[in-house]
Design a protein around this motif. Structure first.
Motif, PDB file in Angstrom:
ATOM      1  N   ALA A  36      -3.980  10.299   0.442  1.00 41.31           N
ATOM      2  CA  ALA A  36      -4.545   9.865  -0.660  1.00 41.31           C
ATOM      3  C   ALA A  36      -3.698   8.912  -1.178  1.00 41.31           C
ATOM      4  CB  ALA A  36      -4.246  11.188  -1.796  1.00 41.31           C
ATOM      5  N   ALA A  37      -4.525   7.774  -1.579  1.00 45.72           N
ATOM      6  CA  ALA A  37      -3.956   6.349  -1.961  1.00 45.72           C
ATOM      7  C   ALA A  37      -3.400   6.628  -3.440  1.00 45.72           C
ATOM      8  CB  ALA A  37      -5.090   5.262  -2.159  1.00 45.72           C
TER       9      ALA A  37
ATOM     10  N   PHE B 268      -0.124   9.031  -7.805  1.00 38.20           N
ATOM     11  CA  PHE B 268      -0.849   9.961  -7.260  1.00 38.20           C
ATOM     12  C   PHE B 268      -1.552  10.999  -7.567  1.00 38.20           C
ATOM     13  CE2 PHE B 268       3.176  11.246  -5.733  1.00 38.20           C
ATOM     14  CZ  PHE B 268       2.928  12.620  -5.522  1.00 38.20           C
ATOM     15  N   LEU B 269      -2.406  11.388  -7.109  1.00 37.16           N
ATOM     16  CA  LEU B 269      -3.231  12.888  -7.401  1.00 37.16           C
ATOM     17  C   LEU B 269      -3.848  13.345  -6.252  1.00 37.16           C
ATOM     18  CD1 LEU B 269      -4.150  14.756  -9.702  1.00 37.16           C
ATOM     19  CD2 LEU B 269      -6.314  13.524  -9.770  1.00 37.16           C
ATOM     20  N   LEU B 270      -3.202  14.723  -5.957  1.00 39.60           N
ATOM     21  CA  LEU B 270      -3.884  15.273  -4.643  1.00 39.60           C
ATOM     22  C   LEU B 270      -4.756  16.349  -5.223  1.00 39.60           C
ATOM     23  CD1 LEU B 270      -0.513  15.545  -2.737  1.00 39.60           C
ATOM     24  CD2 LEU B 270      -1.914  13.775  -2.655  1.00 39.60           C
ATOM     25  N   PRO B 271      -6.091  16.152  -4.994  1.00 35.17           N
ATOM     26  CA  PRO B 271      -7.035  17.127  -5.255  1.00 35.17           C
ATOM     27  C   PRO B 271      -6.965  18.393  -4.288  1.00 35.17           C
ATOM     28  CG  PRO B 271      -8.161  15.519  -4.040  1.00 35.17           C
ATOM     29  CD  PRO B 271      -6.697  14.987  -4.128  1.00 35.17           C
ATOM     30  N   LEU B 272      -6.757  19.392  -4.669  1.00 36.62           N
ATOM     31  CA  LEU B 272      -6.389  20.516  -3.899  1.00 36.62           C
ATOM     32  C   LEU B 272      -7.306  21.691  -4.008  1.00 36.62           C
ATOM     33  CD1 LEU B 272      -2.731  20.593  -4.346  1.00 36.62           C
ATOM     34  CD2 LEU B 272      -3.752  19.556  -2.746  1.00 36.62           C
ATOM     35  N   GLY B 273      -8.089  21.785  -5.309  1.00 36.97           N
ATOM     36  CA  GLY B 273      -8.862  22.867  -5.352  1.00 36.97           C
ATOM     37  C   GLY B 273      -7.960  24.452  -5.433  1.00 36.97           C
ATOM     38  N   ALA B 274      -9.034  25.496  -4.977  1.00 39.45           N
ATOM     39  CA  ALA B 274      -8.191  26.717  -4.999  1.00 39.45           C
ATOM     40  C   ALA B 274      -7.477  27.130  -3.888  1.00 39.45           C
ATOM     41  CB  ALA B 274      -9.350  27.921  -5.501  1.00 39.45           C
ATOM     42  N   ALA B 275      -7.571  26.226  -2.805  1.00 42.02           N
ATOM     43  CA  ALA B 275      -6.984  26.649  -1.474  1.00 42.02           C
ATOM     44  C   ALA B 275      -5.359  26.724  -1.643  1.00 42.02           C
ATOM     45  CB  ALA B 275      -7.269  25.496  -0.536  1.00 42.02           C
TER      46      ALA B 275
ATOM     47  N   VAL C 104       0.914  -1.264   0.182  1.00 37.77           N
ATOM     48  CA  VAL C 104       0.099   0.122   0.048  1.00 37.77           C
ATOM     49  C   VAL C 104       0.885   1.233  -0.120  1.00 37.77           C
ATOM     50  CG1 VAL C 104      -1.649   1.371   1.282  1.00 37.77           C
ATOM     51  CG2 VAL C 104      -1.851  -1.191   1.440  1.00 37.77           C
ATOM     52  N   VAL C 105       0.686   2.036  -0.775  1.00 43.32           N
ATOM     53  CA  VAL C 105       1.319   3.362  -1.021  1.00 43.32           C
ATOM     54  C   VAL C 105       0.380   4.506  -0.888  1.00 43.32           C
ATOM     55  CG1 VAL C 105       2.734   4.777  -2.590  1.00 43.32           C
ATOM     56  CG2 VAL C 105       3.188   2.311  -2.460  1.00 43.32           C
ATOM     57  N   SER C 106       0.496   5.583  -0.144  1.00 44.54           N
ATOM     58  CA  SER C 106      -0.047   6.828   0.157  1.00 44.54           C
ATOM     59  C   SER C 106       0.813   7.766   0.130  1.00 44.54           C
ATOM     60  CB  SER C 106      -1.084   6.603   1.062  1.00 44.54           C
ATOM     61  OG  SER C 106      -0.446   6.350   2.391  1.00 44.54           O
ATOM     62  N   VAL C 107      -0.110   9.007  -0.086  1.00 42.16           N
ATOM     63  CA  VAL C 107       0.536  10.359   0.508  1.00 42.16           C
ATOM     64  C   VAL C 107      -0.050  11.150   1.253  1.00 42.16           C
ATOM     65  CG1 VAL C 107       1.285  12.425  -0.847  1.00 42.16           C
ATOM     66  CG2 VAL C 107       1.312  10.483  -2.174  1.00 42.16           C
ATOM     67  N   ARG C 108       0.669  11.573   2.574  1.00 44.87           N
ATOM     68  CA  ARG C 108      -0.142  12.113   3.569  1.00 44.87           C
ATOM     69  C   ARG C 108       0.537  13.505   3.280  1.00 44.87           C
ATOM     70  NH1 ARG C 108       0.150  10.023   9.450  1.00 44.87           N
ATOM     71  NH2 ARG C 108      -1.052   8.326   8.413  1.00 44.87           N
ATOM     72  N   TYR C 109      -0.638  14.540   3.303  1.00 44.67           N
ATOM     73  CA  TYR C 109      -0.357  15.979   3.000  1.00 44.67           C
ATOM     74  C   TYR C 109      -1.563  16.888   3.687  1.00 44.67           C
ATOM     75  CZ  TYR C 109      -4.799  15.863   0.118  1.00 44.67           C
ATOM     76  OH  TYR C 109      -6.135  15.624  -0.432  1.00 44.67           O
ATOM     77  N   THR C 110      -0.867  18.117   3.865  1.00 40.01           N
ATOM     78  CA  THR C 110      -1.423  19.198   4.640  1.00 40.01           C
ATOM     79  C   THR C 110      -1.262  20.635   3.774  1.00 40.01           C
ATOM     80  OG1 THR C 110      -1.543  20.398   6.673  1.00 40.01           O
ATOM     81  CG2 THR C 110       0.602  19.966   5.892  1.00 40.01           C
ATOM     82  N   LEU C 111      -2.437  21.234   3.959  1.00 41.38           N
ATOM     83  CA  LEU C 111      -2.458  22.642   3.327  1.00 41.38           C
ATOM     84  C   LEU C 111      -2.228  23.638   4.486  1.00 41.38           C
ATOM     85  CD1 LEU C 111      -4.930  22.337   0.602  1.00 41.38           C
ATOM     86  CD2 LEU C 111      -2.605  22.681   0.450  1.00 41.38           C
ATOM     87  N   ASN C 112      -2.088  23.289   5.853  1.00 36.48           N
ATOM     88  CA  ASN C 112      -2.226  24.308   7.064  1.00 36.48           C
ATOM     89  C   ASN C 112      -1.057  23.835   7.754  1.00 36.48           C
ATOM     90  OD1 ASN C 112      -3.160  22.186   8.260  1.00 36.48           O
ATOM     91  ND2 ASN C 112      -5.341  22.798   8.258  1.00 36.48           N
ATOM     92  N   GLY C 113      -0.044  23.653   7.722  1.00 32.86           N
ATOM     93  CA  GLY C 113       1.048  23.345   8.357  1.00 32.86           C
ATOM     94  C   GLY C 113       1.009  22.202   9.439  1.00 32.86           C
ATOM     95  N   TRP C 114       0.261  21.168   9.086  1.00 32.98           N
ATOM     96  CA  TRP C 114      -0.097  19.886   9.675  1.00 32.98           C
ATOM     97  C   TRP C 114      -1.244  19.981  10.966  1.00 32.98           C
ATOM     98  CZ3 TRP C 114       0.972  15.911   6.885  1.00 32.98           C
ATOM     99  CH2 TRP C 114       2.047  16.099   6.039  1.00 32.98           C
ATOM    100  N   ALA C 115      -1.919  21.336  10.969  1.00 38.06           N
ATOM    101  CA  ALA C 115      -2.827  21.432  12.102  1.00 38.06           C
ATOM    102  C   ALA C 115      -4.029  20.375  11.828  1.00 38.06           C
ATOM    103  CB  ALA C 115      -3.626  22.948  11.804  1.00 38.06           C
TER     104      ALA C 115
ATOM    105  N   LEU D  24       1.750  23.633   0.402  1.00 43.91           N
ATOM    106  CA  LEU D  24       1.404  22.252   0.544  1.00 43.91           C
ATOM    107  C   LEU D  24       2.818  21.644   1.180  1.00 43.91           C
ATOM    108  CD1 LEU D  24      -0.160  19.740  -0.269  1.00 43.91           C
ATOM    109  CD2 LEU D  24       0.897  19.960  -2.423  1.00 43.91           C
ATOM    110  N   GLU D  25       2.570  20.693   2.058  1.00 40.72           N
ATOM    111  CA  GLU D  25       3.537  19.677   2.268  1.00 40.72           C
ATOM    112  C   GLU D  25       2.951  18.175   2.316  1.00 40.72           C
ATOM    113  OE1 GLU D  25       5.888  20.532   6.242  1.00 40.72           O
ATOM    114  OE2 GLU D  25       4.768  22.411   6.283  1.00 40.72           O
ATOM    115  N   PHE D  26       3.963  17.561   1.845  1.00 32.27           N
ATOM    116  CA  PHE D  26       3.508  15.915   1.789  1.00 32.27           C
ATOM    117  C   PHE D  26       4.843  15.167   1.983  1.00 32.27           C
ATOM    118  CE2 PHE D  26       4.525  16.735  -2.413  1.00 32.27           C
ATOM    119  CZ  PHE D  26       5.532  15.548  -3.111  1.00 32.27           C
ATOM    120  N   ALA D  27       4.401  13.931   2.410  1.00 33.20           N
ATOM    121  CA  ALA D  27       5.278  12.694   2.648  1.00 33.20           C
ATOM    122  C   ALA D  27       4.695  11.525   2.058  1.00 33.20           C
ATOM    123  CB  ALA D  27       5.696  12.477   4.076  1.00 33.20           C
ATOM    124  N   VAL D  28       5.373  10.587   1.682  1.00 31.13           N
ATOM    125  CA  VAL D  28       5.155   9.286   1.118  1.00 31.13           C
ATOM    126  C   VAL D  28       5.231   8.094   2.080  1.00 31.13           C
ATOM    127  CG1 VAL D  28       5.422   7.644  -0.848  1.00 31.13           C
ATOM    128  CG2 VAL D  28       5.768  10.205  -1.026  1.00 31.13           C
ATOM    129  N   ARG D  29       4.211   7.368   2.176  1.00 37.39           N
ATOM    130  CA  ARG D  29       4.067   6.081   3.110  1.00 37.39           C
ATOM    131  C   ARG D  29       4.035   4.907   2.309  1.00 37.39           C
ATOM    132  NH1 ARG D  29      -0.038   5.060   7.757  1.00 37.39           N
ATOM    133  NH2 ARG D  29      -1.551   5.463   6.292  1.00 37.39           N
TER     134      ARG D  29
END
Length: 151
Positions: A70-71, A89-96, A54-65, A102-107
């Motif tokens: 996403a798989a 992978f595809l991270l749906p982010l919208g206008a935000a 299983v591979v996924s991407v963990r991400y945040t748009l607010n400094g990990w608050a 954006l920060e992310f790490a891969v698991r």
């Protein structure tokens, strides 16, 4: 124009020398990313340690608050090296994404173990910025670059 995410790291780590060796050593590595108008698309390379993984991407748009995950999906055919697999992978982010970073790490979870690629402890970071529309030049005579007109 839509906002653009600008990577604060080389966006094509898989093209750098020694990439295959880093995958062998760390088991998982980001291969590339590409910013799209409302998303981030990318690929991850993992060492093929077992069939089920299983591979996924963990991400945040607010400094990990808060964060989301996403798989990533397996991409056949696998790389020609025979020892790694590629996941997309595809991270749906919208206008935000334009207003923040954006920060992310891969698991990578396989055979009861968990491996992370977090850019050597710095996370993968992208900053949002507005695209600047192309500057309008002086108006041109539509016939100025035309061939000779015949009567």
């Amino acid at each position: 124009p839509p906002p653009l995410l600008e990577p604060l790291f080389p966006p094509q780590p898989g093209a750098s020398p020694g990439f295959a060796e880093r995958v062998r050593q760390h088991k998982v590595r980001l291969e590339w990313v590409r910013a799209e108008p409302a998303a981030l698309r990318g690929a991850v390379r993992v060492l093929n340690l077992a069939y089920e993984k299983v591979v996924s991407v963990r991400y945040t748009l607010n400094g990990w608050a808060s964060c989301a995950e996403a798989a990533a999906t397996y991409q056949p055919p696998g790389p020609a090296d025979g020892i790694t697999d590629r996941f997309a992978f595809l991270l749906p982010l919208g206008a935000a994404a334009a207003e923040t970073a954006l920060e992310f790490a891969v698991r990578y979870r396989v055979a009861g173990a968990e491996y992370w690629d977090n850019n050597e402890g710095k996370n993968y970071r992208l900053r949002g910025r507005q695209r600047v529309p192309p500057a309008a030049g002086p108006p041109q005579d539509p016939d100025s670059s035309a061939w000779i007109h015949f009567i």
